[in-house]
Write a protein that holds these residues in place. Sequence first.
Motif, PDB file in Angstrom:
ATOM      1  N   GLU A 121     -11.265  -3.161   3.636  1.00  0.00           N
ATOM      2  CA  GLU A 121      -9.892  -3.120   3.394  1.00  0.00           C
ATOM      3  C   GLU A 121      -9.501  -2.017   2.221  1.00  0.00           C
ATOM      4  OE1 GLU A 121      -9.119  -7.201   2.939  1.00  0.00           O
ATOM      5  OE2 GLU A 121      -9.347  -7.636   5.289  1.00  0.00           O
ATOM      6  N   ILE A 135     -10.097   1.533   3.096  1.00  0.00           N
ATOM      7  CA  ILE A 135      -9.009   1.972   3.897  1.00  0.00           C
ATOM      8  C   ILE A 135      -7.871   2.350   2.909  1.00  0.00           C
ATOM      9  CG2 ILE A 135      -7.403   1.627   5.660  1.00  0.00           C
ATOM     10  CD1 ILE A 135      -9.587  -0.026   7.026  1.00  0.00           C
ATOM     11  N   ASP A 136      -7.408   1.481   2.256  1.00  0.00           N
ATOM     12  CA  ASP A 136      -6.341   1.660   1.145  1.00  0.00           C
ATOM     13  C   ASP A 136      -6.479   2.920   0.274  1.00  0.00           C
ATOM     14  OD1 ASP A 136      -4.968  -0.440   2.317  1.00  0.00           O
ATOM     15  OD2 ASP A 136      -5.478  -1.774   1.035  1.00  0.00           O
ATOM     16  N   LEU A 149      -6.141   6.092   2.215  1.00  0.00           N
ATOM     17  CA  LEU A 149      -4.519   6.478   2.452  1.00  0.00           C
ATOM     18  C   LEU A 149      -3.943   6.895   1.316  1.00  0.00           C
ATOM     19  CD1 LEU A 149      -3.507   3.025   4.411  1.00  0.00           C
ATOM     20  CD2 LEU A 149      -3.756   5.364   5.322  1.00  0.00           C
ATOM     21  N   ARG A 150      -4.240   6.306  -0.028  1.00  0.00           N
ATOM     22  CA  ARG A 150      -3.810   6.910  -1.228  1.00  0.00           C
ATOM     23  C   ARG A 150      -4.379   8.438  -1.441  1.00  0.00           C
ATOM     24  NH1 ARG A 150      -5.181   1.863  -3.127  1.00  0.00           N
ATOM     25  NH2 ARG A 150      -7.027   2.711  -4.153  1.00  0.00           N
ATOM     26  N   ASP A 201       0.502   7.830   5.360  1.00  0.00           N
ATOM     27  CA  ASP A 201       1.035   6.416   5.558  1.00  0.00           C
ATOM     28  C   ASP A 201       0.042   5.917   6.635  1.00  0.00           C
ATOM     29  OD1 ASP A 201       1.851   7.577   7.870  1.00  0.00           O
ATOM     30  OD2 ASP A 201       3.943   6.568   7.766  1.00  0.00           O
ATOM     31  N   HIS A 202      -0.889   6.606   7.328  1.00  0.00           N
ATOM     32  CA  HIS A 202      -1.781   6.163   8.575  1.00  0.00           C
ATOM     33  C   HIS A 202      -2.877   7.276   8.622  1.00  0.00           C
ATOM     34  CE1 HIS A 202       0.629   9.137  10.727  1.00  0.00           C
ATOM     35  NE2 HIS A 202      -0.464   8.928  11.662  1.00  0.00           N
ATOM     36  N   ALA A 206      -6.321  -3.414   9.943  1.00  0.00           N
ATOM     37  CA  ALA A 206      -5.601  -2.301   9.354  1.00  0.00           C
ATOM     38  C   ALA A 206      -5.068  -1.612  10.517  1.00  0.00           C
ATOM     39  CB  ALA A 206      -6.706  -1.336   8.911  1.00  0.00           C
ATOM     40  N   GLN A 207      -5.654  -1.690  11.957  1.00  0.00           N
ATOM     41  CA  GLN A 207      -4.962  -0.917  12.861  1.00  0.00           C
ATOM     42  C   GLN A 207      -3.550  -1.653  13.412  1.00  0.00           C
ATOM     43  OE1 GLN A 207      -6.910  -1.390  16.854  1.00  0.00           O
ATOM     44  NE2 GLN A 207      -6.300   0.951  17.263  1.00  0.00           N
ATOM     45  N   LYS A 263      -1.916   1.091   9.667  1.00  0.00           N
ATOM     46  CA  LYS A 263      -2.689   2.013   8.575  1.00  0.00           C
ATOM     47  C   LYS A 263      -3.395   2.851   9.577  1.00  0.00           C
ATOM     48  CE  LYS A 263      -2.703  -1.765   4.947  1.00  0.00           C
ATOM     49  NZ  LYS A 263      -3.477  -2.356   4.055  1.00  0.00           N
ATOM     50  N   VAL A 264      -4.014   2.555  10.275  1.00  0.00           N
ATOM     51  CA  VAL A 264      -4.892   3.296  11.343  1.00  0.00           C
ATOM     52  C   VAL A 264      -4.345   3.174  12.705  1.00  0.00           C
ATOM     53  CG1 VAL A 264      -7.477   3.254  12.065  1.00  0.00           C
ATOM     54  CG2 VAL A 264      -6.937   2.509   9.581  1.00  0.00           C
TER      55      VAL A 264
END
Length: 308
Positions: free
Chosen positions: A97, A100-101, A104-105, A110-111, A137-138, A142-143
């Motif tokens: 998690e 992934i975050d 994204l940053r 945003d995905h 996350a999906q 996010k994914v």
Amino acid sequence: MQLQELGKTGLRVFPLGLGAAEIGFLDIGQAAAAELLHFAVDHGVNVIDTAAAYKTSEERIGKALGPRRRQCVLVSKCGWGEGGEDDPASWTAGQIECSIDRSLRRLRTDHIDVMLLHSCDRAVLERGEALAALQRAQEAGKVRFLGYSGDVEAAAFACRLDGIAVIETSINLCDQANIDVVLPAARQAGIGVLAKRPLANGAWRPWEEIAQPYREYARPYVDRFRALGITLAELGVEEMGWAEIFLRFVLSQPGVHVALAGSVRLGHLFANLEAARRGPLPEALVACLRRAFAQAERRAGERWEALR
């Protein structure tokens, strides 16, 4: 050049993708990274492959793409905490998690279109915690699609898991194990396949021309290429050059949707584009190259396993 669907995802992809590891590992700078990325997109390349573990790669991509991000299929990889891929903590739900975050940053999006588990072993896949974190996350948006990056038995096993839509695996003239193990499983499951290392780290080049950070990593590819003992003249294709042969060999394999070629030089990227546009090699030449690999294995007295 016609786009094709990446397995069952519905994503339409150009057959040549940009492997962005070198952007991070060679630390080419933001301006050079932006020039490379925009050149790729301008010429139709829409798959950009990176990873949390590729140093500055994600940040460079995020800063460079801006509104052009919508033209790209962004692929990244998660896992690999501070202890590396073999650290069990790399594959906990919390680590996935966080990874992934962070991606994204860094990518300023945003995905992420495709998120891959980055070469964890089969035992991690069987436990299910890492994949479940990807699925959450999906569900959170996010994914878009989930996948696995790895080789042989682990990758073939991943093809059978619910939710896995994309596999990234090593395929090239010097590394053919996944042609026989992973591609049949992917075809049966309708999985999208991204072929990494199609150029085998430039195994045909003189040793001093290989970038210093990659030399030891490239050594087994160089050794295998020399052991193959084949020349362009013997193959009757002197007009092509080895880079074209390597790339088109990968694109000739049934089930491969995208060959991910890394480069930080516009000239190399343009040459790869021209080669990809010529399409698969003649079947007779592919068969000859497959035989050369099998014969070299027999001479070596051992099976050539997938290289990492």
